[in-house]
Design an enzyme around this catalytic site. Sequence first.
Site, PDB file in Angstrom:
ATOM      1  N   LYS A  94       6.933   4.943  -3.533  1.00 32.96           N
ATOM      2  CA  LYS A  94       7.678   3.810  -2.999  1.00 32.96           C
ATOM      3  C   LYS A  94       8.297   3.023  -4.159  1.00 32.96           C
ATOM      4  O   LYS A  94       7.612   2.669  -5.118  1.00 32.96           O
ATOM      5  CB  LYS A  94       6.771   2.898  -2.181  1.00 32.96           C
ATOM      6  CG  LYS A  94       7.538   1.791  -1.480  1.00 32.96           C
ATOM      7  CD  LYS A  94       7.236   0.456  -2.081  1.00 32.96           C
ATOM      8  CE  LYS A  94       8.110  -0.651  -1.544  1.00 32.96           C
ATOM      9  NZ  LYS A  94       7.558  -1.970  -1.837  1.00 32.96           N
ATOM     10  N   GLY A 115      11.995  -3.287  -4.311  1.00 38.45           N
ATOM     11  CA  GLY A 115      13.354  -3.801  -4.380  1.00 38.45           C
ATOM     12  C   GLY A 115      13.805  -4.290  -5.748  1.00 38.45           C
ATOM     13  O   GLY A 115      14.992  -4.238  -6.068  1.00 38.45           O
ATOM     14  N   GLY A 173      13.877  -5.933  -0.623  1.00 38.41           N
ATOM     15  CA  GLY A 173      13.675  -7.371  -0.404  1.00 38.41           C
ATOM     16  C   GLY A 173      14.667  -8.282  -1.102  1.00 38.41           C
ATOM     17  O   GLY A 173      15.346  -9.077  -0.444  1.00 38.41           O
ATOM     18  N   ASP A 181       5.908  -0.502   2.158  1.00 38.80           N
ATOM     19  CA  ASP A 181       4.607   0.005   1.692  1.00 38.80           C
ATOM     20  C   ASP A 181       3.899   0.733   2.841  1.00 38.80           C
ATOM     21  O   ASP A 181       3.299   1.786   2.647  1.00 38.80           O
ATOM     22  CB  ASP A 181       3.709  -1.142   1.206  1.00 38.80           C
ATOM     23  CG  ASP A 181       4.336  -1.912   0.057  1.00 38.80           C
ATOM     24  OD1 ASP A 181       4.901  -1.268  -0.838  1.00 38.80           O
ATOM     25  OD2 ASP A 181       4.266  -3.152   0.060  1.00 38.80           O
ATOM     26  N   LYS A 186       0.488  -4.025   0.281  1.00 39.34           N
ATOM     27  CA  LYS A 186       0.371  -2.927  -0.682  1.00 39.34           C
ATOM     28  C   LYS A 186      -1.063  -2.384  -0.731  1.00 39.34           C
ATOM     29  O   LYS A 186      -1.301  -1.187  -0.642  1.00 39.34           O
ATOM     30  CB  LYS A 186       0.763  -3.444  -2.069  1.00 39.34           C
ATOM     31  CG  LYS A 186       1.945  -2.697  -2.658  1.00 39.34           C
ATOM     32  CD  LYS A 186       2.349  -3.280  -3.983  1.00 39.34           C
ATOM     33  CE  LYS A 186       3.499  -4.225  -3.839  1.00 39.34           C
ATOM     34  NZ  LYS A 186       4.652  -3.637  -3.140  1.00 39.34           N
TER      35      LYS A 186
HETATM   36  N1  LIG Z   1      -3.896  -9.991  -7.175  1.00 43.28           N
HETATM   37  C1  LIG Z   1      -2.585  -9.707  -7.361  1.00 43.28           C
HETATM   38  N2  LIG Z   1      -2.238  -8.779  -8.299  1.00 43.28           N
HETATM   39  C2  LIG Z   1      -0.938  -8.462  -8.502  1.00 43.28           C
HETATM   40  N3  LIG Z   1       0.109  -9.023  -7.820  1.00 43.28           N
HETATM   41  C3  LIG Z   1      -0.168  -9.935  -6.859  1.00 43.28           C
HETATM   42  C4  LIG Z   1      -1.524 -10.305  -6.575  1.00 43.28           C
HETATM   43  N4  LIG Z   1      -1.498 -11.224  -5.581  1.00 43.28           N
HETATM   44  C5  LIG Z   1      -0.208 -11.415  -5.253  1.00 43.28           C
HETATM   45  N5  LIG Z   1       0.625 -10.651  -6.004  1.00 43.28           N
HETATM   46  C6  LIG Z   1       2.091 -10.646  -5.885  1.00 43.28           C
HETATM   47  O1  LIG Z   1       2.535  -9.475  -5.203  1.00 43.28           O
HETATM   48  C7  LIG Z   1       3.842  -9.143  -5.703  1.00 43.28           C
HETATM   49  C8  LIG Z   1       4.219  -7.716  -5.353  1.00 43.28           C
HETATM   50  O2  LIG Z   1       4.602  -7.596  -3.991  1.00 43.28           O
HETATM   51  P1  LIG Z   1       6.129  -7.714  -3.525  1.00 43.28           P
HETATM   52  O3  LIG Z   1       6.701  -9.000  -4.016  1.00 43.28           O
HETATM   53  O4  LIG Z   1       6.166  -7.471  -2.062  1.00 43.28           O
HETATM   54  O5  LIG Z   1       6.834  -6.549  -4.343  1.00 43.28           O
HETATM   55  P2  LIG Z   1       7.526  -5.172  -3.887  1.00 43.28           P
HETATM   56  O6  LIG Z   1       8.997  -5.429  -3.830  1.00 43.28           O
HETATM   57  O7  LIG Z   1       7.180  -4.221  -4.985  1.00 43.28           O
HETATM   58  O8  LIG Z   1       6.931  -4.775  -2.552  1.00 43.28           O
HETATM   59  C9  LIG Z   1       3.711  -9.434  -7.185  1.00 43.28           C
HETATM   60  O9  LIG Z   1       4.969  -9.666  -7.781  1.00 43.28           O
HETATM   61  C10 LIG Z   1       2.809 -10.663  -7.221  1.00 43.28           C
HETATM   62  O10 LIG Z   1       3.569 -11.846  -7.247  1.00 43.28           O
HETATM   63 MG   LIG Z   2       6.745  -5.942  -0.718  1.00 41.49          MG
END
Ligand SMILES: Nc1ncnc2c1ncn2[C@@H]1O[C@H](COP(=O)(O)OP(=O)(O)O)[C@@H](O)[C@H]1O
Ligand SMILES: [Mg+2]
Length: 288
Positions: A30, A33, A66, A190, A246
């Site tokens: 995966k 964004g 996203g 995810d 995730k």
């Molecule tokens: N315990 C954690 N460890 C790592 N990242 C975390 C945690 N809790 C929250 N996050 C957040 O989750 C984000 C990743 O998810 P997301 O923004 O949806 O990214 P993606 O576009 O890869 O799906 C990270 O950038 C971080 O801000």
């Molecule tokens: Mg995400």
Amino acid sequence: METEASSKVKVLLEALPYLRQFYGKTIVVKIGGTAFKDPELLKSIALDIVFVEFLGIRTVIVHGGGPQIGSLLQRLGLESRFFRGLRITDASALEVVEMVLLKTGKEIVTLIELLGGKAIGLSGRDAGLFLAKQMGAVQTNGEEVDLGFVGEIVVTNPSVVSLLLKERLIPVVSPIGVDNEGTPLNLNADTVASRLAGSLHAEKLILMTDVEGLLDENGRLIPSLKSTRAKGLIESGTVTQGMIPKLTCCIDALDQGVRKTHIINGKIKNALLLELFTESGIGTEIKF
Ligand SMILES: Nc1ncnc2c1ncn2[C@@H]1O[C@H](COP(=O)(O)OP(=O)(O)O)[C@@H](O)[C@H]1O
Ligand SMILES: [Mg+2]
């Protein structure tokens, strides 16, 4: 004496155990964004994918979008709101979500094609891949939040993906589902990746994101953990926002028989190759 050529051969030979382990197996990757914000990075990820597929690893791509959805919504004067990492999607947002995701998918397809691979874009609307239902209203702290056209996957039918893999095409899946009345629904990428990995009996699920991996309560990287500890980290609130789906997805994929799951930083150059072909790997691995 070690020449430049012989050291290249050495590197190739060192990859042999991994090539043997993964040859003919399926991996689901995966791409988050944020990778799309940097064209050079995206190109390098596409090159890794083409390379891996040529090594005989059946590779399925799922992508998010996203930030791109957020910026188009903003240009249209619409607001982005999230609930536990899921985008709250009303009718006008849904239109933007699907347009942006399908365009994003085709961008990856084109990059792979330009780099000599063969790819094809599809979404959950194609060949019954993802039948979904509207999640609707969810309760949080006594408050009700309507997620709108966010979908929950009801049936995964990966036969079209298997067919493509057999023909050595790289499927690039956009996270859109469809309900039984034909309405498209916004799926979390995810979750899509996890269901695909489970239903295809994949060897690995690799979630590329914009952080090093899973961070503990002190902000330190957790290189490896078991799914039981992962559950605890969600319950304790160490894991928030987009990391919740995730991690949940990794746990689900393991429950469905996927051998290993990984959360890695897609911003690291050649992250995919580093994960697949080095002893220590990178990021966080979540095992059963
Ligand atoms: N315990 C954690 N460890 C790592 N990242 C975390 C945690 N809790 C929250 N996050 C957040 O989750 C984000 C990743 O998810 P997301 O923004 O949806 O990214 P993606 O576009 O890869 O799906 C990270 O950038 C971080 O801000
Ligand atoms: Mg995400």
